[in-house]
Write an enzyme that holds these catalytic residues in place. Structure first.
Site, PDB file in Angstrom:
ATOM      1  N   CYS A  81     -54.179 -26.047  56.303  1.00 33.67           N
ATOM      2  CA  CYS A  81     -54.795 -24.918  57.008  1.00 33.67           C
ATOM      3  C   CYS A  81     -56.302 -25.137  57.207  1.00 33.67           C
ATOM      4  CB  CYS A  81     -54.466 -23.612  56.298  1.00 33.67           C
ATOM      5  SG  CYS A  81     -54.619 -22.211  57.395  1.00 33.67           S
ATOM      6  N   HIS A 174     -49.122 -23.577  54.627  1.00 32.35           N
ATOM      7  CA  HIS A 174     -49.394 -23.732  53.196  1.00 32.35           C
ATOM      8  C   HIS A 174     -48.104 -24.068  52.446  1.00 32.35           C
ATOM      9  CE1 HIS A 174     -53.462 -21.852  53.040  1.00 32.35           C
ATOM     10  NE2 HIS A 174     -53.043 -21.263  54.136  1.00 32.35           N
ATOM     11  N   GLU A 176     -47.946 -25.173  49.486  1.00 31.95           N
ATOM     12  CA  GLU A 176     -48.189 -24.858  48.068  1.00 31.95           C
ATOM     13  C   GLU A 176     -47.936 -23.384  47.747  1.00 31.95           C
ATOM     14  OE1 GLU A 176     -50.435 -25.073  50.345  1.00 31.95           O
ATOM     15  OE2 GLU A 176     -51.943 -23.532  49.968  1.00 31.95           O
TER      16      GLU A 176
HETATM   17  N1  GLN Z   1     -58.427 -19.167  59.843  1.00 31.61           N
HETATM   18  C1  GLN Z   1     -59.028 -19.943  58.789  1.00 31.61           C
HETATM   19  C2  GLN Z   1     -60.175 -20.806  59.353  1.00 31.61           C
HETATM   20  O1  GLN Z   1     -60.366 -20.858  60.527  1.00 31.61           O
HETATM   21  C3  GLN Z   1     -58.003 -20.820  58.075  1.00 31.61           C
HETATM   22  C4  GLN Z   1     -57.011 -19.954  57.345  1.00 31.61           C
HETATM   23  C5  GLN Z   1     -56.343 -20.615  56.139  1.00 31.61           C
HETATM   24  O2  GLN Z   1     -56.808 -21.616  55.607  1.00 31.61           O
HETATM   25  N2  GLN Z   1     -55.315 -19.977  55.630  1.00 31.61           N
HETATM   26  O3  GLN Z   1     -60.868 -21.408  58.592  1.00 31.61           O
END
Ligand code: GLN
Length: 217
Positions: A81, A174, A176
């Site tokens: 992410c 994610h 995890e």
């Molecule tokens: N939207 C977040 C960003 O732009 C990332 C979200 C996440 O890591 N769950 O950094």
């Protein structure tokens, strides 16, 4: 062969769950907050969180160059992410890249407000037949992949959400948070191969299985 030792970037965000997942598969881990914590590591995980904050903290604590060095030495780096955003060479909002290690263009917050968090099962062929339960939280997607990038998973609408390029692995979701351990096993195996190369393997980056070619979306 000694089991690999992983760092988990612990500046902010969902790092505890990565430490627990590594524990569950018997991989030792250390929390990385300062450059010296990176010494002697066989791999690094960049967790989810907020990439703008992560960018600031990576810069403030002088972590950028030492992380790039670790990656250049061939150690696997796994970003989830915001961690994936941190690894992208291009960001679609025109921001400077953070750790430009992965030849992709990432679109941040790609699911908008209506669907900012959701869970779904995804088939990830390199991990076997059992689908991955993927948790997406204000997640990015990959809008473009360069020629060296393997696509590991797509959503049913074909958007790319998991990739690998040499020693770099990234997921928009994610694993995890869903008790999924196979991505961590994959990077742990890559780390073992890197730390203790077999005959003739040298210190070359991890060999890749090519699944699909480069692609523009
Ligand atoms: N939207 C977040 C960003 O732009 C990332 C979200 C996440 O890591 N769950 O950094």
């Amino acid at each position: 062969m000694a089991p690999p030792r992983f760092g988990v970037l612990a500046l902010q965000g969902a790092f505890i769950e990565h430490i627990r997942t590594l524990q569950a598969i018997g991989v030792e881990s250390v929390e990385v907050r300062l450059p010296e914590h990176l010494e002697g590591l066989d791999g690094l995980i960049l967790p989810g969180g907020e990439s703008t904050t992560m960018r600031r903290l990576i810069e403030r604590w002088g972590l950028r160059e030492p992380i790039l060095d670790l990656a250049r030495r061939g150690a696997p780096i796994f970003g989830t992410c915001a961690g994936m955003i941190a690894l992208a060479r291009h960001l679609d909002d025109g921001e400077e890249p953070i750790l430009p290690l992965l030849d992709v263009t990432v679109e941040r917050n790609a699911f908008g407000r209506q669907l900012d968090s959701f869970e779904t099962d995804l088939v990830v062929p390199v991990l076997g037949d059992t689908p991955v339960h993927a948790v997406f939280i204000r997640a990015p997607v990959i809008a473009r992949t360069g020629p060296g990038v393997d696509i590991l998973a797509r959503l049913p609408d074909r958007r790319i959400v998991a990739v690998r390029e040499r020693n770099i692995v990234a997921t928009a979701f994610h694993p995890e948070l869903a008790g999924e351990t196979r991505f961590h096993r994959l990077v742990a195996t890559m780390a073992s191969a890197h730390a203790d190369p077999g005959e003739g393997a040298g210190r070359r980056p991890h060999p890749l299985r090519r699944s699909e070619g480069s692609e523009q979306r």
